[in-house]
Design an enzyme around this catalytic site. Structure first.
Site, PDB file in Angstrom:
ATOM      1  N   SER A  43       0.804  -1.228   0.000  1.00 36.49           N
ATOM      2  CA  SER A  43       0.000   0.000   0.000  1.00 36.49           C
ATOM      3  C   SER A  43       0.837   1.278   0.000  1.00 36.49           C
ATOM      4  O   SER A  43       0.339   2.337  -0.353  1.00 36.49           O
ATOM      5  CB  SER A  43      -0.934   0.013   1.209  1.00 36.49           C
ATOM      6  OG  SER A  43      -0.192  -0.133   2.400  1.00 36.49           O
ATOM      7  N   ASP A 312      -3.916   8.055   7.529  1.00 35.66           N
ATOM      8  CA  ASP A 312      -4.804   7.135   8.238  1.00 35.66           C
ATOM      9  C   ASP A 312      -3.977   6.376   9.268  1.00 35.66           C
ATOM     10  O   ASP A 312      -2.807   6.694   9.490  1.00 35.66           O
ATOM     11  CB  ASP A 312      -5.611   6.252   7.264  1.00 35.66           C
ATOM     12  CG  ASP A 312      -4.775   5.178   6.575  1.00 35.66           C
ATOM     13  OD1 ASP A 312      -3.618   4.932   6.986  1.00 35.66           O
ATOM     14  OD2 ASP A 312      -5.297   4.570   5.620  1.00 35.66           O
ATOM     15  N   HIS A 315      -0.909   4.697   7.284  1.00 34.37           N
ATOM     16  CA  HIS A 315      -0.231   5.267   6.115  1.00 34.37           C
ATOM     17  C   HIS A 315       0.044   6.749   6.324  1.00 34.37           C
ATOM     18  O   HIS A 315      -0.720   7.451   6.977  1.00 34.37           O
ATOM     19  CB  HIS A 315      -1.086   5.072   4.860  1.00 34.37           C
ATOM     20  CG  HIS A 315      -1.424   3.642   4.605  1.00 34.37           C
ATOM     21  ND1 HIS A 315      -2.607   3.085   5.003  1.00 34.37           N
ATOM     22  CD2 HIS A 315      -0.703   2.652   4.035  1.00 34.37           C
ATOM     23  CE1 HIS A 315      -2.617   1.801   4.676  1.00 34.37           C
ATOM     24  NE2 HIS A 315      -1.472   1.509   4.096  1.00 34.37           N
TER      25      HIS A 315
END
Ligand SMILES: *[C@@H]1O[C@H](CO)[C@@H](O)[C@H](O)[C@H]1NC(C)=O
Ligand SMILES: *[C@@H]1O[C@H](CO)[C@@H](O)[C@H](O)[C@H]1NC(C)=O
Ligand SMILES: *[C@@H]1O[C@H](CO)[C@@H](O)[C@H](O)[C@H]1NC(C)=O
Length: 349
Positions: A43, A312, A315
């Site tokens: 990610s 978040d 991340h």
């Protein structure tokens, strides 16, 4: 309430991040000399591949993308992520996700990264594009380039590569083994210049802090030894690959202390908040609920994302990624060695 297990998170964040960069010499239709960029990983690097697979590991809804793009692209951040900045510094366009529909040129490279992917096939099997599948996509791209450009030109295009890695936990050996196998495959196909970076302090990201149930806000210290172990073992593996593989060159950038510094002393780097996420719920906004689409509808969103290190619970913000991309690109030898990305991109070999 958090339906992602801690183990999975560790895997998710410890995946290989591998950039393969290749040299294009200019040929029919490729009049401009440029250096393509191939991206593998999770990610931290996914620019939207997961939008096109059957998975719940997605970021294709608001407020993801709220600052730079103004719409959710699938990137796990408020804006751009590391490969976007690397592409910018290398004077390339945004590198598109491999699975994005359309007619891919591939001559600028392509992004294979998939959020949640691990170095091991078992990590979230069926929910992500695992590293070995990413490699098989890379192989199909090299075939397509050979068809289009001919063997010689395709080989020239793939003649320089570059990679980056993050790993940990009980599977340190297996993970490193699998990543090494992938590097060797990419090398066989002509990749020579690779970019890697160390695993960040996963134990202390907002998600780690809410999972530590014994003491609110403390880091999830059980993971730390694996992170430390990986961050020590991996550079050694890279050194030995350099001895083993003729022409193999790499950049390894220190991400662990880089991030820890900003978490501990945010104001020194222009941030207001280093530990609490901008978007999420619970203490430290550490629950992975940003956007309200992962089983928890309620979440909070900060007013000014530029003040935050974390977007978040797992991340970073565009601002943090940009700061790191600068180090990765042009960093001095104490942070980024034996080469920085700029040196690899600009070298003549
Ligand atoms: C998507 O994945 C879920 C969970 O694994 C499964 O139940 C569902 O059938 C899948 N949908 C499609 C269209 O494959
Ligand atoms: C790669 O991972 C698999 C598990 O997915 C493991 O069985 C295998 O031994 C690993 N390979 C290497 C070379 O470490
Ligand atoms: C947001 O924060 C940044 C960094 O602290 C600051 O420069 C900017 O003025 C803030 N923007 C608003 C709208 O408050």
């Amino acid at each position: 309430m958090v339906n992602v297990s801690f183990q999975i998170l560790v895997f998710a964040l410890c995946t290989t991040l591998l950039i393969v960069r290749t040299q294009s010499q200019g040929h029919i239709g490729l009049s401009k000399k440029h250096v393509p960029l191939f991206i593998f990983g999770d990610s931290i690097y996914d620019a939207g591949n997961n939008n096109y697979i059957n998975t719940t590991v997605m970021a294709n809804y608001w407020p993801y993308g709220e600052t730079f793009f103004k719409y959710p692209t699938g990137r796990f951040s408020d804006g751009r992520i590391i490969p976007d900045f690397i592409a910018e510094y290398a004077k390339l366009p945004f590198i598109l996700p491999f699975l994005q529909p359309g007619n891919h040129e591939f001559t600028y490279g392509v992004n294979f990264a998939s959020a949640g992917a691990g170095a091991l096939v078992e990590t979230r099997q069926g929910m992500v594009i695992d590293l070995h599948t990413q490699l098989s996509y890379f192989e199909s791209v090299t075939k397509s380039l050979r068809r289009k450009l001919g063997d010689e030109e395709a080989k020239a295009l793939l003649s320089r590569a570059h990679a980056s890695i993050l790993l940990s936990e009980e599977f340190v050996g297996m993970v490193v083994g699998n990543i090494t196998a992938v590097i060797k495959e990419v090398y066989k196909k002509g990749g020579r210049n690779f970019g890697f970076f160390s695993i960040w302090p996963i134990a202390c990201i907002p998600f780690g802090r809410v999972l530590e149930r014994r003491k609110t806000g403390a880091c999830l210290d059980e993971i730390t030894p694996y992170v430390t172990l990986h961050n020590k073992a991996f550079p050694k593996v890279l050194e030995s690959l350099q001895n083993e593989l003729d022409g193999f060159r790499y950049s390894f950038s220190e991400f662990h202390d880089f991030l820890k510094e900003r978490m501990d002393h945010p104001s020194k780097y222009g941030f207001e908040e280093g530990k609490v996420a901008c978007c999420g719920s619970g203490p430290y906004r550490g629950f992975f609920s940003c956007g309200g689409k992962r089983g928890v509808a309620e979440y909070e969103l900060c007013d000014n994302v530029t003040e935050y290190v974390f977007f978040d619970s797992a991340h970073a913000t565009e601002r943090l990624y940009r700061q790191f991309a600068k180090q990765f690109w042009a960093g001095p030898a104490y942070s980024t060695a034996p080469y920085n990305l700029k040196a690899l991109f600009e070298s003549k070999y």
